[in-house]
Design a protein around this motif. Structure first.
Motif, PDB file in Angstrom:
ATOM      1  N   VAL A  74       0.839  -1.200   0.000  1.00  0.00           N
ATOM      2  CA  VAL A  74       0.000   0.000   0.000  1.00  0.00           C
ATOM      3  C   VAL A  74       0.875   1.252   0.000  1.00  0.00           C
ATOM      4  O   VAL A  74       0.607   2.216  -0.731  1.00  0.00           O
ATOM      5  CB  VAL A  74      -0.951   0.002   1.217  1.00  0.00           C
ATOM      6  CG1 VAL A  74      -1.722   1.323   1.295  1.00  0.00           C
ATOM      7  CG2 VAL A  74      -1.919  -1.165   1.131  1.00  0.00           C
ATOM      8  N   VAL A  75       1.925   1.231   0.805  1.00  0.00           N
ATOM      9  CA  VAL A  75       2.841   2.371   0.846  1.00  0.00           C
ATOM     10  C   VAL A  75       3.547   2.541  -0.497  1.00  0.00           C
ATOM     11  O   VAL A  75       3.694   3.657  -1.003  1.00  0.00           O
ATOM     12  CB  VAL A  75       3.883   2.189   1.972  1.00  0.00           C
ATOM     13  CG1 VAL A  75       4.881   3.346   1.974  1.00  0.00           C
ATOM     14  CG2 VAL A  75       3.188   2.072   3.326  1.00  0.00           C
ATOM     15  N   ASP A  89       3.519   7.808  -8.352  1.00  0.00           N
ATOM     16  CA  ASP A  89       2.623   8.909  -8.723  1.00  0.00           C
ATOM     17  C   ASP A  89       2.029   9.505  -7.453  1.00  0.00           C
ATOM     18  O   ASP A  89       1.376   8.805  -6.674  1.00  0.00           O
ATOM     19  CB  ASP A  89       1.499   8.415  -9.631  1.00  0.00           C
ATOM     20  CG  ASP A  89       1.994   7.989 -11.001  1.00  0.00           C
ATOM     21  OD1 ASP A  89       2.595   8.826 -11.695  1.00  0.00           O
ATOM     22  OD2 ASP A  89       1.799   6.814 -11.362  1.00  0.00           O
ATOM     23  N   VAL A  90       2.269  10.786  -7.279  1.00  0.00           N
ATOM     24  CA  VAL A  90       1.694  11.499  -6.134  1.00  0.00           C
ATOM     25  C   VAL A  90       0.627  12.435  -6.681  1.00  0.00           C
ATOM     26  O   VAL A  90       0.944  13.412  -7.366  1.00  0.00           O
ATOM     27  CB  VAL A  90       2.776  12.295  -5.368  1.00  0.00           C
ATOM     28  CG1 VAL A  90       2.151  13.044  -4.200  1.00  0.00           C
ATOM     29  CG2 VAL A  90       3.878  11.366  -4.882  1.00  0.00           C
ATOM     30  N   PRO A 127       5.622  21.166  -2.777  1.00  0.00           N
ATOM     31  CA  PRO A 127       5.294  20.307  -3.929  1.00  0.00           C
ATOM     32  C   PRO A 127       3.789  20.246  -4.169  1.00  0.00           C
ATOM     33  O   PRO A 127       2.993  20.360  -3.226  1.00  0.00           O
ATOM     34  CB  PRO A 127       5.853  18.941  -3.516  1.00  0.00           C
ATOM     35  CG  PRO A 127       5.890  18.977  -2.026  1.00  0.00           C
ATOM     36  CD  PRO A 127       6.181  20.396  -1.655  1.00  0.00           C
ATOM     37  N   LEU A 128       3.428  20.047  -5.436  1.00  0.00           N
ATOM     38  CA  LEU A 128       2.017  19.955  -5.809  1.00  0.00           C
ATOM     39  C   LEU A 128       1.627  18.551  -6.264  1.00  0.00           C
ATOM     40  O   LEU A 128       0.558  18.058  -5.924  1.00  0.00           O
ATOM     41  CB  LEU A 128       1.695  20.955  -6.926  1.00  0.00           C
ATOM     42  CG  LEU A 128       1.856  22.434  -6.572  1.00  0.00           C
ATOM     43  CD1 LEU A 128       1.617  23.299  -7.802  1.00  0.00           C
ATOM     44  CD2 LEU A 128       0.901  22.823  -5.444  1.00  0.00           C
ATOM     45  N   GLN A 129       2.495  17.906  -7.048  1.00  0.00           N
ATOM     46  CA  GLN A 129       2.218  16.549  -7.508  1.00  0.00           C
ATOM     47  C   GLN A 129       3.453  15.975  -8.186  1.00  0.00           C
ATOM     48  O   GLN A 129       4.412  16.695  -8.477  1.00  0.00           O
ATOM     49  CB  GLN A 129       1.043  16.520  -8.487  1.00  0.00           C
ATOM     50  CG  GLN A 129       1.287  17.237  -9.797  1.00  0.00           C
ATOM     51  CD  GLN A 129       0.047  17.277 -10.666  1.00  0.00           C
ATOM     52  OE1 GLN A 129      -0.879  18.033 -10.419  1.00  0.00           O
ATOM     53  NE2 GLN A 129       0.037  16.433 -11.692  1.00  0.00           N
ATOM     54  N   ALA A 130       3.440  14.652  -8.417  1.00  0.00           N
ATOM     55  CA  ALA A 130       4.515  13.977  -9.142  1.00  0.00           C
ATOM     56  C   ALA A 130       3.910  12.893 -10.009  1.00  0.00           C
ATOM     57  O   ALA A 130       3.016  12.162  -9.566  1.00  0.00           O
ATOM     58  CB  ALA A 130       5.525  13.385  -8.170  1.00  0.00           C
ATOM     59  N   ASP A 131       4.381  12.782 -11.238  1.00  0.00           N
ATOM     60  CA  ASP A 131       3.826  11.824 -12.202  1.00  0.00           C
ATOM     61  C   ASP A 131       4.940  11.024 -12.851  1.00  0.00           C
ATOM     62  O   ASP A 131       5.980  11.576 -13.211  1.00  0.00           O
ATOM     63  CB  ASP A 131       3.028  12.555 -13.295  1.00  0.00           C
ATOM     64  CG  ASP A 131       1.899  13.402 -12.727  1.00  0.00           C
ATOM     65  OD1 ASP A 131       1.055  12.837 -12.025  1.00  0.00           O
ATOM     66  OD2 ASP A 131       1.892  14.619 -12.976  1.00  0.00           O
ATOM     67  N   ALA A 148      12.561   5.136 -16.223  1.00  0.00           N
ATOM     68  CA  ALA A 148      11.336   5.931 -16.192  1.00  0.00           C
ATOM     69  C   ALA A 148      11.633   7.315 -15.631  1.00  0.00           C
ATOM     70  O   ALA A 148      12.607   7.515 -14.896  1.00  0.00           O
ATOM     71  CB  ALA A 148      10.272   5.228 -15.358  1.00  0.00           C
ATOM     72  N   ILE A 149      10.803   8.261 -15.988  1.00  0.00           N
ATOM     73  CA  ILE A 149      11.006   9.644 -15.542  1.00  0.00           C
ATOM     74  C   ILE A 149       9.835  10.067 -14.657  1.00  0.00           C
ATOM     75  O   ILE A 149       8.673   9.942 -15.043  1.00  0.00           O
ATOM     76  CB  ILE A 149      11.139  10.600 -16.734  1.00  0.00           C
ATOM     77  CG1 ILE A 149      12.422  10.265 -17.514  1.00  0.00           C
ATOM     78  CG2 ILE A 149      11.190  12.051 -16.253  1.00  0.00           C
ATOM     79  CD1 ILE A 149      12.611  11.100 -18.758  1.00  0.00           C
ATOM     80  N   ARG A 150      10.178  10.542 -13.504  1.00  0.00           N
ATOM     81  CA  ARG A 150       9.195  11.052 -12.540  1.00  0.00           C
ATOM     82  C   ARG A 150       9.290  12.569 -12.563  1.00  0.00           C
ATOM     83  O   ARG A 150      10.339  13.143 -12.269  1.00  0.00           O
ATOM     84  CB  ARG A 150       9.494  10.507 -11.145  1.00  0.00           C
ATOM     85  CG  ARG A 150       8.485  10.821 -10.054  1.00  0.00           C
ATOM     86  CD  ARG A 150       8.889  10.025  -8.816  1.00  0.00           C
ATOM     87  NE  ARG A 150       7.957  10.151  -7.723  1.00  0.00           N
ATOM     88  CZ  ARG A 150       8.143  10.948  -6.656  1.00  0.00           C
ATOM     89  NH1 ARG A 150       9.226  11.700  -6.597  1.00  0.00           N
ATOM     90  NH2 ARG A 150       7.256  10.984  -5.679  1.00  0.00           N
TER      91      ARG A 150
END
Length: 321
Positions: free
Chosen positions: A166-167, A173-174, A195-199, A207-209
């Protein structure tokens, strides 16, 4: 017309000296002659400002204690920094980080002025001139011949009452972080955007975050190691030219000349009571010459940010159970 008191003369001349040195640094930086991020400016300039402040008052007030000298030496420092912010020479982040050092070394300069006046009064003007010119003499040498770059790791962890899987799902993705969801922190108080979000564009190595923060800050994290439910490691890919100038002070801009995170990673382990320990590590490169002082601030800011981010992930993971 009323003449200025020695006290006011010391405050005004001390502040003007600081402003003049700040302007000198701004122009000298283009010729590798001086820099704001030097020992000469950070520590020696406030010594001179404090010395100027107390030098003049000593002429009229012989009974000052060293404690009074140390405190009164702060007055032109506050004026100088206020003018620097008002004229946009400096931002709130740099001022907050510089203020403790400026106050300490201004106090040293003020007490030094009192000591010289009491023990070597016939030479006090020569000492004043020597201290005032010392940053101008040492700054070119420091800029061109002294490099004290350091790299260090900041580490924080938190126990989350949720299964590891779950963690893990919270990390890549945040989703958008609402205004009241991210804990208030010291970093935000001094002007660092949150921070606002991360994808993620994919899963696995390569992969690129993409992380997005307030004030238009956007940077990438390239995944270098990916072990589901164990760890996710990444290398920061930051283009400082894409970070708005108004988002972060230029001397602490991510990926800039002086200060940048290099690597980061999340590590997940199972605790003895069946919960998840989430650890966040960040490796930071510091290209200033401030040594322990800049590392202290790097530790404070990154640990503060780590704590806020880990708290957010904890709340989301436990809510998802």
């Amino acid at each position: 017309m009323q003449t200025l008191s020695p006290k006011n003369i010391g405050i005004i001349l001390g502040a003007l000296y600081g402003i003049a040195m700040r302007v000198f640094v701004e122009f000298g930086n283009t010729m590798n002659f001086s820099s704001l991020v030097t020992i000469s400016f950070m520590f020696l300039v406030p010594v001179a400002i404090g010395y100027i402040r107390i030098f003049y008052e000593c002429k009229a007030n012989q009974s000052m204690s060293y404690k009074q000298m140390a405190v009164k030496a702060w007055q032109p420092i506050f004026v100088f920094l206020l003018v620097s912010v008002a004229t946009l020479l400096e931002g709130s982040i740099c001022v907050a980080m510089a203020l403790p050092a400026f106050m300490l070394f201004a106090s040293i300069g003020g007490m030094l002025a009192g000591f010289v006046h009491r023990t070597w009064v016939q030479k006090d003007k020569k000492v004043l001139m020597s201290i005032a010119f010392l940053p101008l003499v040492l700054s070119p040498l420091e800029v061109n011949f002294l490099a004290l770059s350091q790299t260090y790791e900041v580490k924080n962890d938190i126990v989350i009452h949720a299964p590891i899987e779950v963690v893990w799902r919270q990390l890549a993705d945040v989703s958008y972080i609402e205004e009241g969801e991210f804990p208030l922190s010291f970093s935000q108080f001094i002007g660092i955007p949150r921070p606002l979000q991360a994808d993620m564009d994919a899963n696995g190595v390569g992969a690129i975050r993409t992380s997005k923060w307030q004030k238009g800050v956007v940077f990438k994290e390239v995944i270098t190691d990916w072990q589901p439910n164990q760890h996710m490691l990444y290398q920061f890919d930051i283009d400082p030219d894409l970070i708005p100038d108004k988002a972060l002070d230029k001397h602490v801009k991510l990926g800039g000349e002086y200060f940048s995170p290099l690597y980061g990673g999340y590590y997940l382990t199972l605790t003895s009571d069946g919960h998840t320990r989430l650890t966040l590590k960040t490796t930071v490169q510091d290209n200033t010459n401030f040594g322990i002082y800049s590392r202290f601030w790097g530790e404070v800011i990154f640990q503060d940010f780590h704590y806020s981010l880990l708290t957010l992930l904890k709340k989301r993971a436990e809510k998802a159970v």
